[in-house]
Design a protein around this motif. Structure first.
Motif, PDB file in Angstrom:
ATOM      1  N   GLU A 577      -6.928   6.989 -31.696  1.00 56.24           N
ATOM      2  CA  GLU A 577      -6.453   5.610 -31.576  1.00 56.24           C
ATOM      3  C   GLU A 577      -4.947   5.562 -31.345  1.00 56.24           C
ATOM      4  N   ALA A 578      -4.235   6.562 -31.890  1.00 56.26           N
ATOM      5  CA  ALA A 578      -2.781   6.585 -31.755  1.00 56.26           C
ATOM      6  C   ALA A 578      -2.346   6.999 -30.361  1.00 56.26           C
ATOM      7  N   LEU A 579      -3.300   7.428 -29.510  1.00 55.94           N
ATOM      8  CA  LEU A 579      -2.934   7.854 -28.157  1.00 55.94           C
ATOM      9  C   LEU A 579      -2.351   6.692 -27.361  1.00 55.94           C
ATOM     10  N   GLY A 580      -2.981   5.539 -27.457  1.00 57.77           N
ATOM     11  CA  GLY A 580      -2.467   4.355 -26.772  1.00 57.77           C
ATOM     12  C   GLY A 580      -2.411   4.481 -25.263  1.00 57.77           C
ATOM     13  N   LEU A 581      -3.432   5.095 -24.644  1.00 60.67           N
ATOM     14  CA  LEU A 581      -3.426   5.322 -23.199  1.00 60.67           C
ATOM     15  C   LEU A 581      -3.548   3.997 -22.446  1.00 60.67           C
ATOM     16  N   GLU A 582      -2.662   3.789 -21.505  1.00 60.42           N
ATOM     17  CA  GLU A 582      -2.689   2.574 -20.693  1.00 60.42           C
ATOM     18  C   GLU A 582      -3.467   2.841 -19.403  1.00 60.42           C
ATOM     19  N   PRO A 583      -4.220   1.858 -18.913  1.00 62.20           N
ATOM     20  CA  PRO A 583      -4.923   2.062 -17.636  1.00 62.20           C
ATOM     21  C   PRO A 583      -3.933   2.168 -16.481  1.00 62.20           C
ATOM     22  N   ALA A 584      -4.371   2.858 -15.421  1.00 51.61           N
ATOM     23  CA  ALA A 584      -3.513   3.015 -14.246  1.00 51.61           C
ATOM     24  C   ALA A 584      -3.350   1.668 -13.540  1.00 51.61           C
ATOM     25  N   LYS A 585      -2.242   1.530 -12.813  1.00 46.85           N
ATOM     26  CA  LYS A 585      -2.028   0.331 -12.009  1.00 46.85           C
ATOM     27  C   LYS A 585      -2.852   0.468 -10.731  1.00 46.85           C
ATOM     28  N   LEU A 586      -3.820  -0.408 -10.586  1.00 49.64           N
ATOM     29  CA  LEU A 586      -4.776  -0.279  -9.488  1.00 49.64           C
ATOM     30  C   LEU A 586      -4.755  -1.498  -8.575  1.00 49.64           C
ATOM     31  N   ASP A 587      -3.569  -2.073  -8.391  1.00 53.38           N
ATOM     32  CA  ASP A 587      -3.451  -3.151  -7.410  1.00 53.38           C
ATOM     33  C   ASP A 587      -3.823  -2.620  -6.032  1.00 53.38           C
ATOM     34  N   ALA A 588      -4.484  -3.446  -5.247  1.00 56.62           N
ATOM     35  CA  ALA A 588      -4.894  -3.030  -3.908  1.00 56.62           C
ATOM     36  C   ALA A 588      -3.663  -2.838  -3.024  1.00 56.62           C
ATOM     37  N   LEU A 589      -3.590  -1.689  -2.338  1.00 55.58           N
ATOM     38  CA  LEU A 589      -2.506  -1.426  -1.387  1.00 55.58           C
ATOM     39  C   LEU A 589      -2.963  -1.884  -0.010  1.00 55.58           C
ATOM     40  N   LYS A 590      -2.231  -2.836   0.563  1.00 57.88           N
ATOM     41  CA  LYS A 590      -2.642  -3.392   1.851  1.00 57.88           C
ATOM     42  C   LYS A 590      -1.468  -3.348   2.822  1.00 57.88           C
ATOM     43  N   PRO A 591      -1.780  -2.993   4.094  1.00 62.81           N
ATOM     44  CA  PRO A 591      -0.709  -2.991   5.098  1.00 62.81           C
ATOM     45  C   PRO A 591      -0.374  -4.411   5.547  1.00 62.81           C
ATOM     46  N   VAL A 592       0.922  -4.686   5.689  1.00 63.66           N
ATOM     47  CA  VAL A 592       1.385  -5.986   6.190  1.00 63.66           C
ATOM     48  C   VAL A 592       2.446  -5.740   7.256  1.00 63.66           C
ATOM     49  N   LEU A 593       2.566  -6.678   8.173  1.00 64.17           N
ATOM     50  CA  LEU A 593       3.542  -6.547   9.259  1.00 64.17           C
ATOM     51  C   LEU A 593       4.944  -6.856   8.757  1.00 64.17           C
ATOM     52  N   VAL A 594       5.910  -6.055   9.193  1.00 68.30           N
ATOM     53  CA  VAL A 594       7.315  -6.276   8.866  1.00 68.30           C
ATOM     54  C   VAL A 594       8.156  -5.968  10.099  1.00 68.30           C
TER      55      VAL A 594
END
Length: 705
Positions: A577-594
Motif C-alpha cells: 500500500e505504501a508503494l503509491g504507484l500512479e497510473p501512466a499518463k495515457l492521453d491520446a496523442l494526435k497529429p495536428v497541423l501547425v
C-alpha cells in the motif's frame, strides 16, 4: 422590328446574354483552376498528418513495452513477497520454493525483455523516417485522379530525423532479494513449523477453556451454572458463540461476578445447627474465593499472553494449603479436662461463652474434639469445595477446568511467541526489502524521444500538366495554356488530448497479452494471474497492484493456527500500500497541423536549418524561390532510405518468456502499414526524385544534388 420606344432591342438582349454567359463560364473556370491549384495544399496537409501519425503509433508501442516491463518488474517483486509469506506457514511452505524460483525467472524474463524491447524499439525508431515517408506517399497517391486528373507525389520529413537511443536498466535488488529469501528459507520454515505445533496446542487449550466457560451451553458449564445457581444474566454472565471472539478474561470476570453474587445471597437451607454451620462455612469459602479470583488477571496481546487463574481447593488436603486453614476466625470454648472445642461459627449453640478464636490448623494440631452441635472438623471445610468441584454440576468444577487450560495455554504461548517473533523478524525484513524493490520497479520506465517528436514537414507535388479547361470545355472561354505542376508544404506535430482513446488502445493490447499467457495451475497459476493483474497497474496504478496481491493471497491457504501466514500476507499487503504507484499518463496523442516554421525551428539539424533558410528566402523573394523542393528534399531522402534496411512485413519488438526458455513465449509484434509492406528499397529515392523533377519542369534545368 429591331427596336421599340422603350429602348429594348433584340440585338441588345443577345449581347447581354452572351456577355453574361461569358462572365459566368469565365468565373467558373477561374474558380476551378484556383481550386485545382489549391488542392495540393490539402494533400500536403493530409501527407503531414499521415506521417506524424506513424510517430503517434510508435508511442503506443512504447507504452505497451513500458507496461510489460513495469508489470514484469512488479510481478517479480510481488511473487518474491508471496514466496516469503508462504514460508511462514507449513500449509504453504511447499509452494514457497516454487514461488521464489518463479520470482527469479520473472525477474530474469523482465531484464531479457527490457533489453530486447530497447533494441527492438531502437530498430523501429530507425525505420520511422521510412514508415512516415511510405505512409505519406500512400496518402498522396490516394488523392490521384479527380476532374483535373491529379497525380500526386508526397514526401515527409520527421523532425528530428533521429531518435535518442533507448535503454532500460535492470531492477536493482530483485535477484538479491530472492537469494536472501532462499538462504533464510530453512530457518523460517522450521521456526514456522514449530510455531504452528505450539499454536495448535494453544488453540486446543483455549478451545477447552471456551467450552467449559460458555461453549457447552445449554449443558453444564460456568455460564449455565452461574445462571442456574446464582441467577446471573446479562453483562455479568455473557455467552459467546465462538472461541474466536472469546478470551480467558471472560471466564475470570464471570467467576468474580459469581462469587460476589453467591456471597451476597448465601443463606442456610434449614434451621438445624448442622445446616446453619454448612451455610457459615460456604459463606467463608465464597468470601475466600471472591478474594482469590480478584487477584487473578489476564494480559494478552497478539504477541504475548500472561494470566493467573487462582486454583480453589477441591478437597481437604488442598484446603490445608490455603488461608482457609490458617485464618483464626473460629470461636473456641473449653470442655472438661482442659481441652478446647472449635466451632464452625459464632452462632453455634455450643459456642456461647467462647474464650477466643482459633484456626483449623490449630484445631488439628491440638487434636480438638468435634463440637457436638455443629460437628466442625477440618473435613467440614474441605467438603464445601469438594462438593462442587468433584462433580460437573458444580461451578468450581468448570472453573478449575478453565484455570488448568489457562495454565496450559500460557505454557504453549511461552513456546509459540518466541518462535513467532523469530519468524516475523526474519520474514518482516525480507518483506521490507520487497517494498524497496517494488519502489525501484515503479521508477524503471521506458522514456522515448523518437524521430518526429517535434513534428513532420511534408512536401506534396501534383505533377500532372492539364489544360485549364479539362473537364469543363466550353465555347465561352478561349483555351489559354495549361495548368502546370503544383507544389505545397505543410507540417504537423503531436498534441496530447484528454481522451480515453489512448487508454483503450493500450488496454486492448494488454488484454491480448493476458490471453496469451496460457493456463497453469498451482503456484505457477498464481504467478500468471498475478502478472495478468499487474499488467493493469500501468493503466490503474496502485489499485491494480492491491487487487493483484489480494487475489494472489486469496489463492493460497495462508490461514493457520499460528496466524503467521495471515500476518505475513497482511504485512506484505500493507507494505505494498505504501508503494503509491500512479497510473501512466495515457492521453491520446494526435497529429495536428501547425506552421512549418514551428516544427523546423524546434530542431537544429541541417535539414531544419536549410528548410528555414529556404523558407525565409521564399518569403523575401517569392519569384526567385522555385528551387524550394530540390534544395531540401535530399536530406529527407537520406533519412528515409536509411530506415529501409532489414524491414519486412512485421517487426518483432521483443518476446516475453515468463518462466525462462522452457516456458511459453509471448511475442510483441508490430505489423507495418500496407504502404511500407508494398514498398521496395528504392521507394523513398523514387519519391524524392519525382519531387525534385518539379524544378526541371518549371525552369527547364535539372538540379543535381
Amino acid at each position: 422590328m429591331f427596336r421599340d420606344e422603350d429602348g429594348f432591342t433584340t440585338v441588345g438582349v443577345a449581347l447581354a446574354l452572351l456577355v453574361t454567359l461569358s462572365l459566368v463560364f469565365t468565373s467558373a473556370q477561374v474558380y476551378r483552376v484556383s481550386s485545382a491549384s489549391a488542392d495540393v495544399q490539402d494533400v500536403a496537409d493530409a501527407v503531414a498528418l499521415a506521417a506524424e501519425n506513424e510517430v503517434a503509433e510508435f508511442m503506443i508501442v512504447v507504452r505497451v513495452c513500458d507496461a510489460v516491463a513495469l508489470s514484469l518488474s512488479l510481478t517479480g517483486a510481488v511473487v518474491a513477497g508471496l514466496g516469503v509469506a508462504a514460508l511462514c506457514t507449513p500449509a504453504t511452505a511447499g509452494a514457497s520454493g516454487v514461488l521464489l524460483d518463479a520470482a527469479r525467472k520473472v525477474v530474469r524474463a523482465r531484464d531479457a525483455f527490457a533489453e530486447k524491447a530497447a533494441a527492438g524499439l531502437n530498430r523501429l525508431q530507425k525505420a520511422l523516417p521510412f514508415l512516415a515517408a511510405a505512409n505519406a506517399a500512400s496518402v498522396a497517391s490516394a488523392n490521384n485522379g479527380g476532374a483535373m486528373g491529379a497525380s500526386y507525389l508526397g514526401l515527409a520529413v520527421l523532425v528530428p530525423a533521429d531518435g535518442e537511443e533507448l535503454s532500460v536498466g535492470a531492477v536493482e535488488g530483485a535477484e538479491d532479494l530472492v537469494d536472501e529469501a532462499e538462504r533464510e528459507a530453512d530457518d523460517i520454515k522450521q521456526a514456522a513449523a514449530e510455531a504452528e505445533e505450539a499454536a495448535r496446542e494453544a488453540a486446543a487449550c483455549k478451545e477447552r477453556a471456551f467450552l467449559r466457560d460458555c461453549g457447552d451451553a445449554p449443558a453444564y458449564c460456568m455460564y449455565e451454572r452461574a445462571a442456574t445457581l446464582a441467577g446471573m444474566a446479562g453483562a455479568d454472565n455473557p455467552r459467546y458463540a465462538s472461541v474466536d471472539v472469546w478470551s480467558f478474561s471472560v471466564a475470570l470476570d464471570r467467576a468474580r461476578a459469581y462469587y460476589a453474587c453467591r456471597l451476597a445471597a448465601e443463606e442456610p437451607e434449614g434451621s438445624s445447627a448442622e445446616e446453619r454451620a454448612r451455610s457459615a462455612l460456604r459463606e467463608r469459602f465464597y468470601r475466600y474465593a471472591a478474594a482469590e479470583v480478584e487477584r487473578g488477571y489476564v494480559r494478552e496481546t497478539a504477541d504475548s499472553f500472561e494470566a493467573f487463574f487462582p486454583h480453589l481447593p477441591k478437597n481437604t488436603a488442598e484446603m490445608r494449603q490455603t488461608s482457609l486453614y490458617t485464618e483464626t476466625v473460629y470461636p473456641v470454648t473449653a470442655v472438661g479436662g482442659g481441652r478446647a472445642v472449635v466451632h464452625a461459627w459464632p452462632g453455634c449453640p455450643e459456642a456461647a461463652g467462647a474464650t477466643g478464636t482459633a484456626s483449623i490448623a490449630q484445631m488439628e494440631a491440638d487434636d480438638c474434639p468435634a463440637c457436638p452441635a455443629c460437628g466442625f472438623t477440618a473435613a467440614s471445610m474441605g467438603k464445601v469445595a469438594a462438593a462442587s468441584t468433584s462433580i460437573e454440576n458444580g461451578f468450581e468444577h468448570h472453573y478449575e477446568a478453565v484455570a488448568q487450560a489457562a495454565d496450559e495455554y500460557q505454557k504453549a504461548r511461552a513456546k509459540l511467541d518466541p518462535l513467532a517473533a523469530e519468524v516475523k523478524g526474519k520474514a518482516g525484513g525480507l518483506l521490507d526489502r520487497c517494498l524497496d524493490v517494488l519502489r525501484r520497479a515503479g521508477g524503471m520506465r521506458i522514456d522515448a524521444a523518437p524521430p518526429g517528436r517535434f513534428g513532420t514537414v511534408a512536401f506534396a507535388v501534383n505533377t500532372n500538366v492539364a489544360a485549364a479547361s479539362t473537364g469543363f470545355a466550353n465555347g465561352y472561354v478561349r483555351e489559354a495554356g495549361a495548368l502546370g505542376a503544383r507544389a505545397a508544404v505543410s507540417a504537423a506535430t503531436l498534441v496530447a488530448e484528454p481522451s480515453d482513446e489512448g487508454r483503450n488502445v493500450v488496454s486492448s493490447l494488454l488484454d491480448g497479452l493476458r490471453g496469451e499467457g496460457g493456463a497453469a495451475t498451482g503456484a505457477l497459476g498464481v504467478v500468471l494471474d498475478c502478472w495478468s493483474g499487474l499488467l493493469g497497474a500501468y493503466l490503474e496504478g496502485q489499485g491494480a497492484v492491491q487487487g493483484a496481491i489480494e487475489r494472489a493471497v486469496d489463492a493460497l491457504p495462508f490461514a493457520s493456527a499460528s496466524g503467521l501466514g495471515s500476518w505475513a500476507a497482511g504485512a506484505f499487503g500493507k507494505a505494498a500500500e505504501a508503494l503509491g504507484l500512479e497510473p501512466a499518463k495515457l492521453d491520446a496523442l494526435k497529429p495536428v497541423l501547425v506552421n512549418t516554421a514551428h516544427v523546423a525551428s524546434a530542431d537544429d539539424a541541417s535539414f531544419s536549418a536549410r528548410f528555414l533558410a529556404v523558407k525565409a528566402q521564399a518569403v523575401a523573394h517569392p519569384l526567385a524561390s522555385t528551387d524550394l523542393f530540390s534544395s531540401v528534399v535530399t536530406a529527407a531522402e537520406a533519412a528515409a532510405v536509411e530506415g529501409v534496411a532489414g524491414l519486412d512485413g512485421t517487426v518483432e519488438i521483443a518476446s516475453v518468456r515468463l518462466f525462462g526458455d522452457d516456458g511459453p513465449a509471448i511475442p510483441i509484434t508490430i505489423a507495418l502499414p500496407q504502404a511500407a509492406r508494398d514498398a521496395v528499397a528504392d521507394f523513398a529515392s523514387g519519391v524524392a526524385d519525382g519531387v525534385r523533377s518539379v524544378y526541371a519542369q518549371v525552369t527547364g534545368v535539372r538540379t543535381w544534388e
